[in-house]
Write a protein that holds these residues in place. Sequence first.
Motif, PDB file in Angstrom:
ATOM      1  N   UNK A 381       0.766  -1.052   0.473  1.00  0.00           N
ATOM      2  CA  UNK A 381      -0.277  -0.456   0.252  1.00  0.00           C
ATOM      3  C   UNK A 381       1.429   1.155   0.510  1.00  0.00           C
ATOM      4  N   UNK A 382       0.753   2.776  -0.817  1.00  0.00           N
ATOM      5  CA  UNK A 382       1.476   3.467  -0.844  1.00  0.00           C
ATOM      6  C   UNK A 382       0.094   4.677  -0.847  1.00  0.00           C
ATOM      7  N   UNK A 383       0.330   4.610   0.681  1.00  0.00           N
ATOM      8  CA  UNK A 383      -0.848   5.868   1.293  1.00  0.00           C
ATOM      9  C   UNK A 383      -0.305   7.206   2.433  1.00  0.00           C
ATOM     10  N   UNK A 384      -1.535   7.664   1.970  1.00  0.00           N
ATOM     11  CA  UNK A 384      -1.068   9.847   2.552  1.00  0.00           C
ATOM     12  C   UNK A 384      -1.256   9.056   3.993  1.00  0.00           C
ATOM     13  N   UNK A 385      -0.793   9.481   5.391  1.00  0.00           N
ATOM     14  CA  UNK A 385      -1.497   9.663   6.806  1.00  0.00           C
ATOM     15  C   UNK A 385      -2.292   9.875   6.716  1.00  0.00           C
ATOM     16  N   UNK A 390      -4.441  14.880  -0.111  1.00  0.00           N
ATOM     17  CA  UNK A 390      -5.137  14.695  -1.616  1.00  0.00           C
ATOM     18  C   UNK A 390      -5.839  15.766  -1.874  1.00  0.00           C
ATOM     19  N   UNK A 391      -5.797  16.069  -3.108  1.00  0.00           N
ATOM     20  CA  UNK A 391      -6.359  16.901  -4.059  1.00  0.00           C
ATOM     21  C   UNK A 391      -8.142  17.192  -3.297  1.00  0.00           C
ATOM     22  N   UNK A 392      -8.558  18.337  -2.278  1.00  0.00           N
ATOM     23  CA  UNK A 392      -9.725  18.326  -2.260  1.00  0.00           C
ATOM     24  C   UNK A 392     -11.017  18.134  -3.686  1.00  0.00           C
ATOM     25  N   UNK A 393     -10.474  18.134  -4.851  1.00  0.00           N
ATOM     26  CA  UNK A 393     -11.519  18.103  -5.954  1.00  0.00           C
ATOM     27  C   UNK A 393     -11.865  16.620  -6.146  1.00  0.00           C
ATOM     28  N   UNK A 394     -10.839  15.878  -6.019  1.00  0.00           N
ATOM     29  CA  UNK A 394     -11.191  14.261  -5.297  1.00  0.00           C
ATOM     30  C   UNK A 394     -11.608  13.972  -4.131  1.00  0.00           C
ATOM     31  N   UNK A 395     -12.376  14.458  -3.364  1.00  0.00           N
ATOM     32  CA  UNK A 395     -12.505  13.768  -2.393  1.00  0.00           C
ATOM     33  C   UNK A 395     -14.627  14.465  -2.210  1.00  0.00           C
ATOM     34  N   UNK A 396     -15.702  13.320  -1.391  1.00  0.00           N
ATOM     35  CA  UNK A 396     -16.284  14.766  -1.463  1.00  0.00           C
ATOM     36  C   UNK A 396     -16.212  15.955  -0.251  1.00  0.00           C
ATOM     37  N   UNK A 397     -17.210  16.627  -0.345  1.00  0.00           N
ATOM     38  CA  UNK A 397     -16.617  18.219   0.548  1.00  0.00           C
ATOM     39  C   UNK A 397     -17.021  17.698   1.570  1.00  0.00           C
TER      40      UNK A 397
END
Length: 464
Positions: A381-385, A390-397
């Motif tokens: 797994x390569x993941x952020x903490x 992550x770019x907010x545009x890629x996530x739900x508000x």
Amino acid sequence: MGTTPLSTRSTIVALIATSTLLAGCSDSSDRPPVPPSTLSVIPLAVPEGAPGEMPTLRFRAILDVPQPRDVSISFETSAVTATAGEDYLDTVGDVTIAAGSLETFIEVDVLGDAEEEPAETLALAFSATGNVTATADTVTGTIANDDSACDAAFEVDANPWRVNGADPLNYAHRGGVIDFPENTLFAYAEVALAGADVLEMDVYQTRDNELVILHDLDVDRTTNGTGNVVDLTLAELKALDAAYWFVPGAGTPHDRPEADYVYRGIATGDRPPPPGYSASDFQIPTLEEALQRFPHELINVELKPDLDGRGDYEQQMAALLQRYGRRDDIIAASFVDEAANNFKAVAPCVHTSIPLDQGSLLVLGALGDGVIPPVPEHVAFQVPPDTSQINPAQLPPGFFLEVVTEDFVTDAHNANLAVQVWTINTCEEMLRMMELGVDAIMTDRPILLEQLLNTPAAERSCSD
């Protein structure tokens, strides 16, 4: 006009010659001495080739400053794990770095074969005459194995990317974005010397289908040029200064005084390189140049989208890695599931991390009482903490999730997956990730991380 007697003419000639000689001696004594040069010899790995082929194993000999006279280098090869007469031709000889020049190449003939075998090595002993000091007297050259087929999936009963309770691997993210000019051979060489375990690099395809190491879609942030990589040829990219905007300790700000850009101009020949390096080490490198330069370093290659749409990007990457015998000491990663899956289809033997969409589903599925199922086609797994990276545009508000927790690390390890966390740049976060038991820390500050790793665990702190 009168005639000067022969004896008088001889006297005049002698006086003129003597005065000229004395003047020359006087000028020479007044002239400052030429500073000595530092000589470095850098081996460049080569694939062994097929039976009947004779590739050339090259060693780049570099001076940090030119000399006014030729520099002669004597060299001799000897076997380490390679066998003279079977894998290469034993060679004794001399090469010259011409007066005013900075480099030349020492060449050794390699004998191709079709035998599946590990990479093999030979030693090159060398010495130089003249106003030169060498950084070493022997270096090791590598003959890469290019005979192993890559048509079967790897087996990871004992996952080599898991540290099993030991300290995490030090991943030099782009060679250390804050410490050195990112994605340059200079950066990768410096962090390798400092002790970094893994060299992380991003790879794009140029307009003329060369694989180059660069993080951004365009060259604007890091170089003195503009334009998208996919629209530029390799020659156009090589003309750029990849260290143009770099400031040590700050990355690539564009608003600093000229004096802060300490590596600006090396790539273009306007400033001398540091000892052991050449102008090309500050240009945009190709992936092949990195494989030649770092045959024994662990490497993480990040796949980018196939921007020109020709469909040959992943195949070209796979073929190049196979040519240099790189499979279980490489991780191929991607945020683009299509690129990751296409690569896996043509290079099943190369270690890979779980691509973004698949990984996101596994992370979300493991929340609460969920578990991570085995994913035998990947090793990590390569993941952020957490999702703040992550770019907010890629996530739900308003969405936020702490990804790397003690439970997540345990679940991943139970599924025989290494946990490699990006991008960790503070001392406090580095120590926190160590306490959670992650297997690798990707950082823009590999020098800081290496200092922590070299400190006994009980004495590690961020008080300084």
